[in-house]
Scaffold this motif. Structure first.
Motif, PDB file in Angstrom:
ATOM      1  N   GLY A 106      -2.770   9.347  39.532  1.00 59.21           N
ATOM      2  CA  GLY A 106      -1.678   9.318  40.314  1.00 59.21           C
ATOM      3  C   GLY A 106      -0.862  11.077  40.048  1.00 59.21           C
ATOM      4  O   GLY A 106      -0.315  11.905  40.704  1.00 59.21           O
ATOM      5  N   ILE A 107      -1.642  11.378  38.725  1.00 58.08           N
ATOM      6  CA  ILE A 107      -0.732  13.422  38.220  1.00 58.08           C
ATOM      7  C   ILE A 107      -1.952  13.336  39.301  1.00 58.08           C
ATOM      8  O   ILE A 107      -1.479  14.489  40.287  1.00 58.08           O
ATOM      9  N   ALA A 108      -2.425  13.919  40.182  1.00 56.65           N
ATOM     10  CA  ALA A 108      -3.784  14.274  40.716  1.00 56.65           C
ATOM     11  C   ALA A 108      -3.380  14.347  42.325  1.00 56.65           C
ATOM     12  O   ALA A 108      -3.735  15.812  42.648  1.00 56.65           O
ATOM     13  N   PHE A 109      -2.856  13.126  42.667  1.00 58.00           N
ATOM     14  CA  PHE A 109      -2.075  13.029  44.095  1.00 58.00           C
ATOM     15  C   PHE A 109      -1.281  13.492  43.970  1.00 58.00           C
ATOM     16  O   PHE A 109      -0.761  14.367  45.196  1.00 58.00           O
ATOM     17  N   SER A 110      -0.243  13.646  42.749  1.00 60.42           N
ATOM     18  CA  SER A 110       1.101  14.188  42.853  1.00 60.42           C
ATOM     19  C   SER A 110       1.321  15.653  43.014  1.00 60.42           C
ATOM     20  O   SER A 110       1.715  16.242  43.466  1.00 60.42           O
ATOM     21  N   ARG A 111       0.517  16.424  42.966  1.00 56.28           N
ATOM     22  CA  ARG A 111      -0.330  17.847  42.164  1.00 56.28           C
ATOM     23  C   ARG A 111      -0.902  18.440  43.891  1.00 56.28           C
ATOM     24  O   ARG A 111      -0.190  19.700  43.756  1.00 56.28           O
ATOM     25  N   SER A 112      -1.139  17.724  44.109  1.00 58.16           N
ATOM     26  CA  SER A 112      -2.050  17.864  46.076  1.00 58.16           C
ATOM     27  C   SER A 112      -0.850  17.506  46.835  1.00 58.16           C
ATOM     28  O   SER A 112      -1.073  18.250  47.709  1.00 58.16           O
ATOM     29  N   VAL A 113       0.652  17.218  46.412  1.00 60.05           N
ATOM     30  CA  VAL A 113       1.114  16.679  47.536  1.00 60.05           C
ATOM     31  C   VAL A 113       2.135  18.115  47.315  1.00 60.05           C
ATOM     32  O   VAL A 113       3.305  18.407  48.190  1.00 60.05           O
ATOM     33  N   THR A 114       2.970  18.777  45.784  1.00 59.72           N
ATOM     34  CA  THR A 114       2.752  19.831  45.610  1.00 59.72           C
ATOM     35  C   THR A 114       2.216  20.967  46.467  1.00 59.72           C
ATOM     36  O   THR A 114       2.755  21.828  47.197  1.00 59.72           O
ATOM     37  N   ALA A 115       1.068  21.110  46.592  1.00 51.34           N
ATOM     38  CA  ALA A 115       0.379  22.034  47.020  1.00 51.34           C
ATOM     39  C   ALA A 115       0.427  22.280  48.588  1.00 51.34           C
ATOM     40  O   ALA A 115       0.422  22.794  48.884  1.00 51.34           O
ATOM     41  N   LEU A 116       0.370  20.282  49.193  1.00 46.39           N
ATOM     42  CA  LEU A 116       0.776  20.258  50.556  1.00 46.39           C
ATOM     43  C   LEU A 116       2.391  21.390  50.593  1.00 46.39           C
ATOM     44  O   LEU A 116       2.354  21.888  51.747  1.00 46.39           O
ATOM     45  N   MET A 117       2.993  20.547  49.845  1.00 46.24           N
ATOM     46  CA  MET A 117       4.915  21.763  49.603  1.00 46.24           C
ATOM     47  C   MET A 117       4.400  23.220  49.820  1.00 46.24           C
ATOM     48  O   MET A 117       4.911  23.765  50.830  1.00 46.24           O
ATOM     49  N   GLU A 118       3.703  23.475  49.430  1.00 47.12           N
ATOM     50  CA  GLU A 118       3.222  25.349  49.106  1.00 47.12           C
ATOM     51  C   GLU A 118       3.130  25.587  50.954  1.00 47.12           C
ATOM     52  O   GLU A 118       3.483  26.303  51.278  1.00 47.12           O
ATOM     53  N   ASP A 119       2.050  25.286  51.532  1.00 47.16           N
ATOM     54  CA  ASP A 119       0.985  25.427  53.098  1.00 47.16           C
ATOM     55  C   ASP A 119       2.201  25.149  54.217  1.00 47.16           C
ATOM     56  O   ASP A 119       2.612  25.551  54.655  1.00 47.16           O
ATOM     57  N   ILE A 120       3.304  23.863  53.539  1.00 45.07           N
ATOM     58  CA  ILE A 120       4.391  23.154  54.726  1.00 45.07           C
ATOM     59  C   ILE A 120       5.848  24.596  54.889  1.00 45.07           C
ATOM     60  O   ILE A 120       7.305  24.075  55.629  1.00 45.07           O
ATOM     61  N   GLY A 121       5.837  25.071  54.225  1.00 44.26           N
ATOM     62  CA  GLY A 121       7.425  25.550  53.420  1.00 44.26           C
ATOM     63  C   GLY A 121       8.097  25.413  52.081  1.00 44.26           C
ATOM     64  O   GLY A 121       9.460  25.915  52.245  1.00 44.26           O
ATOM     65  N   THR A 171       9.342  10.908  46.201  1.00 42.39           N
ATOM     66  CA  THR A 171       8.180   9.749  46.469  1.00 42.39           C
ATOM     67  C   THR A 171       9.104   8.526  46.756  1.00 42.39           C
ATOM     68  O   THR A 171       9.918   7.994  45.855  1.00 42.39           O
ATOM     69  N   LEU A 172       9.304   7.796  48.095  1.00 43.71           N
ATOM     70  CA  LEU A 172      10.065   6.890  48.375  1.00 43.71           C
ATOM     71  C   LEU A 172       8.911   5.249  47.882  1.00 43.71           C
ATOM     72  O   LEU A 172       9.361   4.540  47.344  1.00 43.71           O
ATOM     73  N   GLU A 173       7.273   5.623  48.298  1.00 40.94           N
ATOM     74  CA  GLU A 173       6.596   4.483  48.007  1.00 40.94           C
ATOM     75  C   GLU A 173       5.284   5.369  47.528  1.00 40.94           C
ATOM     76  O   GLU A 173       4.801   6.175  48.364  1.00 40.94           O
ATOM     77  N   MET A 174       4.272   4.466  47.027  1.00 40.90           N
ATOM     78  CA  MET A 174       3.411   5.221  46.865  1.00 40.90           C
ATOM     79  C   MET A 174       2.291   4.096  46.504  1.00 40.90           C
ATOM     80  O   MET A 174       2.889   3.571  45.596  1.00 40.90           O
ATOM     81  N   ARG A 175       1.067   3.931  47.169  1.00 39.14           N
ATOM     82  CA  ARG A 175       0.014   2.975  46.530  1.00 39.14           C
ATOM     83  C   ARG A 175      -0.948   3.343  46.891  1.00 39.14           C
ATOM     84  O   ARG A 175      -1.696   4.418  47.137  1.00 39.14           O
ATOM     85  N   ILE A 176      -2.202   3.785  45.312  1.00 37.89           N
ATOM     86  CA  ILE A 176      -3.057   4.373  45.091  1.00 37.89           C
ATOM     87  C   ILE A 176      -4.585   2.754  44.835  1.00 37.89           C
ATOM     88  O   ILE A 176      -4.211   1.634  44.454  1.00 37.89           O
ATOM     89  N   GLY A 177      -5.637   2.792  45.809  1.00 37.97           N
ATOM     90  CA  GLY A 177      -6.468   2.393  46.093  1.00 37.97           C
ATOM     91  C   GLY A 177      -7.764   3.330  44.686  1.00 37.97           C
ATOM     92  O   GLY A 177      -8.652   3.537  45.489  1.00 37.97           O
TER      93      GLY A 177
END
Length: 158
Positions: free
Chosen positions: A30-45, A60-66
């Motif tokens: 979850g930490i790794a996926f969340s930090r990756s979202v933060t990187a995307l946030m940087e990319d999209i402004g 985050t409204l919903e999160m599912r990990i496989g």
């Protein structure tokens, strides 16, 4: 994930991500996926400066990990993020975590909401126009990669 170039974040599994079983704990995915979202946030402004000035962010409204394979201390990981869909206030993301050799380790599906906090009470708010445009472009680009099979599966025993 195949297809267009996807935003990627790289990690090396630190010792504090390893649990009592000797492999990366579920919390650390979850930490790794969340930090990756933060990187995307940087990319999209939606970077730190935007978040401070606009008093807005993503919730985050919903999160599912496989979970597919174990990760261990020192392993190198790559998380790629795909924008599956976006509307005026939300985005639906699909992420894959891979080993250096491309082995799928885990996948994550998330739905996130753009939230304004300037009034003191968090409320859904439209993305800034430049962010909405960037998300639309990423969605169109990533659409070419198709729908990941994992997203078709429902959570449950049946």
């Amino acid at each position: 994930m195949s297809g267009p170039e996807l935003p990627a974040s790289r990690f090396r599994v630190p010792s504090d991500w390893v649990d009592y079983n000797g492999h990366m704990g579920d919390f650390a995915y979850g930490i790794a996926f969340s930090r990756s979202v933060t990187a995307l946030m940087e990319d999209i402004g939606l970077d730190e400066a935007y978040r401070a000035a606009a008093q807005a962010t993503l919730y985050t409204l919903e999160m599912r990990i496989g979970y597919q394979r174990e990760c261990h201390e020192g392993d190198s990981l790559v998380v790629q993020t795909r924008v599956q869909a976006a509307d005026a206030k939300r985005m639906h993301l699909y992420q894959e975590m891979q080993a250096e050799d491309g082995t799928l380790l885990a996948w994550c599906e998330q739905v996130l909401l753009h939230v304004a906090r300037d009034s003191g009470t968090p409320r859904a708010a439209p993305f800034p126009p430049a962010t909405a445009d960037r998300l639309a472009a990423l969605e169109a680009q990533h659409h070419a990669a198709g729908q990941p099979a994992w997203l078709e599966r429902r959570t449950g025993l049946g």
